[in-house]
Design a protein around this motif. Structure first.
Motif, PDB file in Angstrom:
ATOM      1  N   LEU A  42      47.726  26.553  35.666  1.00 26.77           N
ATOM      2  CA  LEU A  42      46.476  26.951  36.318  1.00 26.77           C
ATOM      3  C   LEU A  42      45.970  28.295  35.800  1.00 26.77           C
ATOM      4  CD1 LEU A  42      47.223  25.941  40.007  1.00 26.77           C
ATOM      5  CD2 LEU A  42      45.810  24.716  38.360  1.00 26.77           C
ATOM      6  N   GLN A  43      46.871  29.162  35.325  1.00 30.79           N
ATOM      7  CA  GLN A  43      46.501  30.479  34.807  1.00 30.79           C
ATOM      8  C   GLN A  43      45.588  31.233  35.782  1.00 30.79           C
ATOM      9  OE1 GLN A  43      44.828  29.744  30.925  1.00 30.79           O
ATOM     10  NE2 GLN A  43      46.837  29.570  29.974  1.00 30.79           N
ATOM     11  N   PRO A  44      46.105  31.619  36.934  1.00 31.21           N
ATOM     12  CA  PRO A  44      45.272  32.303  37.933  1.00 31.21           C
ATOM     13  C   PRO A  44      44.734  33.632  37.420  1.00 31.21           C
ATOM     14  CG  PRO A  44      47.587  32.484  38.486  1.00 31.21           C
ATOM     15  CD  PRO A  44      47.505  31.525  37.354  1.00 31.21           C
ATOM     16  N   LYS A  45      43.486  33.897  37.731  1.00 32.16           N
ATOM     17  CA  LYS A  45      42.835  35.145  37.326  1.00 32.16           C
ATOM     18  C   LYS A  45      42.407  35.927  38.570  1.00 32.16           C
ATOM     19  CE  LYS A  45      40.924  33.127  33.062  1.00 32.16           C
ATOM     20  NZ  LYS A  45      41.431  31.759  33.300  1.00 32.16           N
ATOM     21  N   LYS A  46      42.400  37.250  38.430  1.00 33.11           N
ATOM     22  CA  LYS A  46      41.986  38.113  39.538  1.00 33.11           C
ATOM     23  C   LYS A  46      40.492  37.937  39.810  1.00 33.11           C
ATOM     24  CE  LYS A  46      43.298  41.739  37.310  1.00 33.11           C
ATOM     25  NZ  LYS A  46      43.602  43.141  36.923  1.00 33.11           N
ATOM     26  N   PRO A  47      40.065  38.103  41.073  1.00 34.10           N
ATOM     27  CA  PRO A  47      38.619  38.073  41.349  1.00 34.10           C
ATOM     28  C   PRO A  47      37.924  39.228  40.641  1.00 34.10           C
ATOM     29  CG  PRO A  47      39.836  38.841  43.273  1.00 34.10           C
ATOM     30  CD  PRO A  47      40.858  38.364  42.298  1.00 34.10           C
ATOM     31  N   SER A 206      37.310  47.973  38.581  1.00 31.45           N
ATOM     32  CA  SER A 206      38.698  47.630  38.252  1.00 31.45           C
ATOM     33  C   SER A 206      39.340  46.991  39.468  1.00 31.45           C
ATOM     34  CB  SER A 206      39.469  48.889  37.835  1.00 31.45           C
ATOM     35  OG  SER A 206      39.552  49.811  38.902  1.00 31.45           O
ATOM     36  N   VAL A 207      40.097  45.917  39.242  1.00 33.84           N
ATOM     37  CA  VAL A 207      40.705  45.159  40.342  1.00 33.84           C
ATOM     38  C   VAL A 207      42.192  44.998  40.064  1.00 33.84           C
ATOM     39  CG1 VAL A 207      40.716  42.993  41.634  1.00 33.84           C
ATOM     40  CG2 VAL A 207      38.546  43.919  40.777  1.00 33.84           C
ATOM     41  N   ASN A 208      43.005  45.311  41.057  1.00 33.86           N
ATOM     42  CA  ASN A 208      44.452  45.109  40.970  1.00 33.86           C
ATOM     43  C   ASN A 208      44.907  44.254  42.143  1.00 33.86           C
ATOM     44  OD1 ASN A 208      45.062  46.759  38.631  1.00 33.86           O
ATOM     45  ND2 ASN A 208      44.620  48.541  39.919  1.00 33.86           N
ATOM     46  N   VAL A 209      45.713  43.258  41.847  1.00 36.39           N
ATOM     47  CA  VAL A 209      46.260  42.377  42.878  1.00 36.39           C
ATOM     48  C   VAL A 209      47.777  42.368  42.745  1.00 36.39           C
ATOM     49  CG1 VAL A 209      46.343  40.046  43.815  1.00 36.39           C
ATOM     50  CG2 VAL A 209      44.211  40.923  42.860  1.00 36.39           C
TER      51      VAL A 209
END
Length: 209
Positions: A42-47, A206-209
């Protein structure tokens, strides 16, 4: 006397216990491999977050080092995943100056973001006579006098991922958006009220999860 997978005698009880332990271990391994393969496929990506604009209703630094501010920010978010949905369980938006929080936190209502879906939030954030550290007050006064003030609009919260009918646990999300406000020259923005100025930005965050 207790039994474990590594100890079994010649009787049928020991063999049964070892078979059960082996089956449990094999099941756990299969589950972990399945989760790993699904995650890789699925290779999830950050919003993605974008600060579209900031409307300034009030921004006043008074003595002794007290800041009163009132903004409305427009933040656009996108779920770039084609097979994964995102639950925003808790999200708070606020402003900081040089790592010091200068407004209260405003909560975004919990929401679900489907595959390749966009959301737009326009919360009001404000602070009334917020004490500012002396060194930050000096820097903020200098920036105000020169016209350009740099703030960071932050969004902190928790998200969950949805794959089919499977929903993961909660993950921390931190978004950081730069907002450059030319307070000395209102012609850089659009007047939307008697004293309010809207600044268009379209800044990627910038987004960090």
């Amino acid at each position: 006397m207790s039994k474990d997978c590594g100890k079994h005698g010649g009787g049928g009880g020991g063999s049964a216990a070892s078979r059960i332990c082996g089956a449990i271990i094999a099941f756990i391994i299969i589950v972990l491999i399945t989760i790993f393969l699904v995650w890789v496929i699925l290779q999830p990506k950050k919003p993605r977050f974008i600060l579209q604009d900031t409307t300034v209703f009030a921004f006043n630094l008074s003595q002794p080092n007290l800041l009163t501010s009132n903004f409305q920010v427009t933040i656009a978010t996108r779920n770039p995943n084609s097979r994964i949905g995102i639950y925003y369980d808790r999200l708070h938006v606020y402003a900081t100056y040089r790592n010091q929080q200068i407004t209260l936190r405003t909560a975004i209502p919990p929401t679900y973001q489907g595959h390749k879906e966009d959301n737009v939030w326009s919360p009001f954030i404000y602070g009334n006579a917020v004490p500012v550290a002396p060194y930050n007050a000096v820097a903020l006064g200098d920036e105000e006098n020169h016209g350009l003030v740099e703030l960071i609009i932050r969004a902190d919260g928790r998200v969950r991922w949805k794959v089919g009918t499977i929903i993961t646990g909660k993950y921390h999300l931190h978004a950081r958006c730069h907002a450059y406000l030319n307070l000395a020259d209102k012609s850089n923005g659009v007047l939307v009220g008697e004293n309010a100025v809207k600044y268009t930005m379209a800044n990627k965050c910038s987004v960090n999860v």
